[in-house]
Enzyme design. Structure first.
Site, PDB file in Angstrom:
ATOM      1  N   SER A 145       0.857  -1.185   0.000  1.00  0.00           N
ATOM      2  CA  SER A 145       0.000   0.000   0.000  1.00  0.00           C
ATOM      3  C   SER A 145       0.885   1.224   0.000  1.00  0.00           C
ATOM      4  O   SER A 145       1.974   1.223   0.585  1.00  0.00           O
ATOM      5  CB  SER A 145      -0.878   0.024   1.255  1.00  0.00           C
ATOM      6  OG  SER A 145      -1.550   1.267   1.349  1.00  0.00           O
ATOM      7  N   TYR A 159      -1.724  -0.472  10.302  1.00  0.00           N
ATOM      8  CA  TYR A 159      -1.871  -1.088   8.975  1.00  0.00           C
ATOM      9  C   TYR A 159      -0.713  -0.676   8.065  1.00  0.00           C
ATOM     10  O   TYR A 159      -0.096  -1.514   7.394  1.00  0.00           O
ATOM     11  CB  TYR A 159      -3.217  -0.666   8.369  1.00  0.00           C
ATOM     12  CG  TYR A 159      -3.352  -0.904   6.892  1.00  0.00           C
ATOM     13  CD1 TYR A 159      -3.518  -2.188   6.380  1.00  0.00           C
ATOM     14  CD2 TYR A 159      -3.307   0.162   5.977  1.00  0.00           C
ATOM     15  CE1 TYR A 159      -3.648  -2.394   5.009  1.00  0.00           C
ATOM     16  CE2 TYR A 159      -3.431  -0.036   4.620  1.00  0.00           C
ATOM     17  CZ  TYR A 159      -3.602  -1.317   4.135  1.00  0.00           C
ATOM     18  OH  TYR A 159      -3.723  -1.528   2.782  1.00  0.00           O
TER      19      TYR A 159
HETATM   20  P1  NAP Z   1     -11.168  -6.122   0.036  1.00  0.00           P
HETATM   21  O1  NAP Z   1     -12.080  -5.638  -1.061  1.00  0.00           O
HETATM   22  O2  NAP Z   1     -11.529  -5.922   1.462  1.00  0.00           O
HETATM   23  O3  NAP Z   1     -10.852  -7.672  -0.250  1.00  0.00           O
HETATM   24  C1  NAP Z   1     -10.084  -8.396   0.657  1.00  0.00           C
HETATM   25  C2  NAP Z   1      -9.844  -9.777   0.112  1.00  0.00           C
HETATM   26  O4  NAP Z   1      -8.949 -10.450   1.009  1.00  0.00           O
HETATM   27  C3  NAP Z   1     -11.096 -10.625   0.043  1.00  0.00           C
HETATM   28  O5  NAP Z   1     -10.981 -11.453  -1.097  1.00  0.00           O
HETATM   29  C4  NAP Z   1     -11.029 -11.454   1.324  1.00  0.00           C
HETATM   30  O6  NAP Z   1     -11.674 -12.712   1.227  1.00  0.00           O
HETATM   31  C5  NAP Z   1      -9.536 -11.653   1.431  1.00  0.00           C
HETATM   32  N1  NAP Z   1      -9.070 -11.950   2.787  1.00  0.00           N
HETATM   33  C6  NAP Z   1      -9.188 -11.192   3.917  1.00  0.00           C
HETATM   34  N2  NAP Z   1      -8.620 -11.811   4.964  1.00  0.00           N
HETATM   35  C7  NAP Z   1      -8.139 -12.985   4.484  1.00  0.00           C
HETATM   36  C8  NAP Z   1      -7.466 -14.085   5.080  1.00  0.00           C
HETATM   37  N3  NAP Z   1      -7.166 -14.093   6.393  1.00  0.00           N
HETATM   38  N4  NAP Z   1      -7.123 -15.126   4.309  1.00  0.00           N
HETATM   39  C9  NAP Z   1      -7.429 -15.144   2.981  1.00  0.00           C
HETATM   40  N5  NAP Z   1      -8.053 -14.130   2.360  1.00  0.00           N
HETATM   41  C10 NAP Z   1      -8.417 -13.072   3.105  1.00  0.00           C
HETATM   42  O7  NAP Z   1      -9.744  -5.423  -0.100  1.00  0.00           O
HETATM   43  P2  NAP Z   1      -8.926  -4.845  -1.367  1.00  0.00           P
HETATM   44  O8  NAP Z   1      -9.117  -3.381  -1.427  1.00  0.00           O
HETATM   45  O9  NAP Z   1      -9.183  -5.644  -2.571  1.00  0.00           O
HETATM   46  O10 NAP Z   1      -7.458  -5.089  -0.809  1.00  0.00           O
HETATM   47  C11 NAP Z   1      -6.597  -6.078  -1.333  1.00  0.00           C
HETATM   48  C12 NAP Z   1      -5.192  -5.735  -0.895  1.00  0.00           C
HETATM   49  O11 NAP Z   1      -4.861  -4.431  -1.373  1.00  0.00           O
HETATM   50  C13 NAP Z   1      -5.008  -5.696   0.629  1.00  0.00           C
HETATM   51  O12 NAP Z   1      -3.764  -6.269   0.958  1.00  0.00           O
HETATM   52  C14 NAP Z   1      -5.020  -4.205   0.944  1.00  0.00           C
HETATM   53  O13 NAP Z   1      -4.274  -3.923   2.089  1.00  0.00           O
HETATM   54  C15 NAP Z   1      -4.379  -3.643  -0.304  1.00  0.00           C
HETATM   55  N6  NAP Z   1      -4.676  -2.223  -0.558  1.00  0.00           N
HETATM   56  C16 NAP Z   1      -5.950  -1.789  -0.792  1.00  0.00           C
HETATM   57  C17 NAP Z   1      -6.173  -0.433  -1.033  1.00  0.00           C
HETATM   58  C18 NAP Z   1      -7.535   0.149  -1.311  1.00  0.00           C
HETATM   59  O14 NAP Z   1      -7.656   1.386  -1.362  1.00  0.00           O
HETATM   60  N7  NAP Z   1      -8.573  -0.646  -1.517  1.00  0.00           N
HETATM   61  C19 NAP Z   1      -5.102   0.449  -1.031  1.00  0.00           C
HETATM   62  C20 NAP Z   1      -3.832  -0.038  -0.796  1.00  0.00           C
HETATM   63  C21 NAP Z   1      -3.632  -1.379  -0.572  1.00  0.00           C
HETATM   64  P3  NAP Z   1     -13.289 -12.870   1.501  1.00  0.00           P
HETATM   65  O15 NAP Z   1     -13.962 -12.292   0.272  1.00  0.00           O
HETATM   66  O16 NAP Z   1     -13.508 -14.345   1.595  1.00  0.00           O
HETATM   67  O17 NAP Z   1     -13.618 -12.114   2.735  1.00  0.00           O
END
Ligand code: NAP
Length: 249
Positions: A145, A159
């Protein structure tokens, strides 16, 4: 063992991981869609990958659970017999708030998912990819991130710190695994529209948009190409590198 390379995307059921799984299928990979809870969402991603011509499976595993991770990789071995790309994407926020709100229990879970999970999956992936262990080489892309650099002040320093640790892991493993044909790189997304913001008070994306130099948030589909490029032969001499997909933030 099939001809197509195989990609395992942790947290592939929603958000950035789902977009990466779709992009991987379109790029010619067969796809393993890992999820924690949301089986129906993971099966949708699998169906879309199959419609794009990929073989795809959904595998439930909490990446923080070592036995579950081992079982997931055993399933990859059984179904595909190879692994070419690991995308360590599963991640949680571990709560939203200033330093006063931080608890040991929340930190334990945050570290378990964002760091231990990434290490366990990297260990299992590298063991299969390493050319000195009979593998054909491969690539690991860690979804970090921009918060790792910015610090997450007032919102989620805990985080941001976990993502800083992930970046350090990327640098260290890139050097450790480079002689064995495994490249390790990172992508640092900025403000991306996904369910991730459910961890924060409502309206966070709208509130922060004007603070981004490009004055907008981004879709998950704008993150996936960076992951796929880092994994591709075009990035064959790229390891220990980061691509920020953060609108100039
Ligand atoms: P999201 O929409 O909340 O999706 C999270 C995903 O991770 C879901 O598929 C969830 O599975 C899975 N997950 C959560 N805990 C888990 C575990 N213990 N074991 C296996 N799978 C798990 O989040 P996102 O925005 O796509 O984020 C994905 C990555 O990008 C993360 O690492 C986040 O920190 C990073 N990120 C996001 C942003 C942003 O603005 N969105 C910015 C920077 C970085 P389920 O569907 O089964 O719950």
């Amino acid at each position: 063992m099939g001809d197509r390379p195989v990609a395992l995307v942790t947290g592939g059921s929603r958000g950035i991981g789902a977009a990466v799984a779709a992009a991987a299928a379109a790029a010619g990979y067969d796809v393993v869609v890992n999820f924690a809870d949301r089986e129906a969402a993971a099966k949708d991603v699998v169906a879309r990958a199959q419609a794009a011509g990929a073989a795809a499976i959904a595998v439930r595993a909490d990446v923080a659970d070592e036995a579950a991770v081992l079982a997931m990789f055993a399933e990859v071995d059984r179904v595909f017999g190879r692994l070419d790309l690991l995308v360590n994407n599963a991640g949680i926020a571990g709560g939203y708030g200033t330093l006063d709100t931080v608890t040991a229990a929340a930190m334990d879970r945050l570290w378990a998912v964002n760091i231990t999970g990434a290490f366990l999956c990297a260990r299992e992936a590298a063991a299969r990819m390493r050319t000195d262990r009979g593998g054909r080489g491969g690539s690991i892309v860690n979804v970090s991130s921009k918060a790792a650099v910015l610090g997450g002040s007032g919102e989620w320093v805990h985080y941001a710190a976990s993502k800083g640790a992930l970046d350090t892991m990327t640098v260290g493993l890139s050097k450790e695994l480079a002689p064995y044909g495994v490249r390790v790189n990172g992508v640092r997304p900025g403000l991306i529209e996904s369910d991730f913001h459910d961890h924060a008070p409502e309206g966070r994306v709208e509130r922060l948009r004007p603070t981004i130099p490009m004055l907008r948030s981004a879709t998950t589909d704008e993150v996936a190409p960076a992951v796929l490029w880092l994994a591709s032969p075009a990035a064959g001499y790229v390891t220990g590198a980061f691509i920020d997909v953060a609108g100039g933030r």
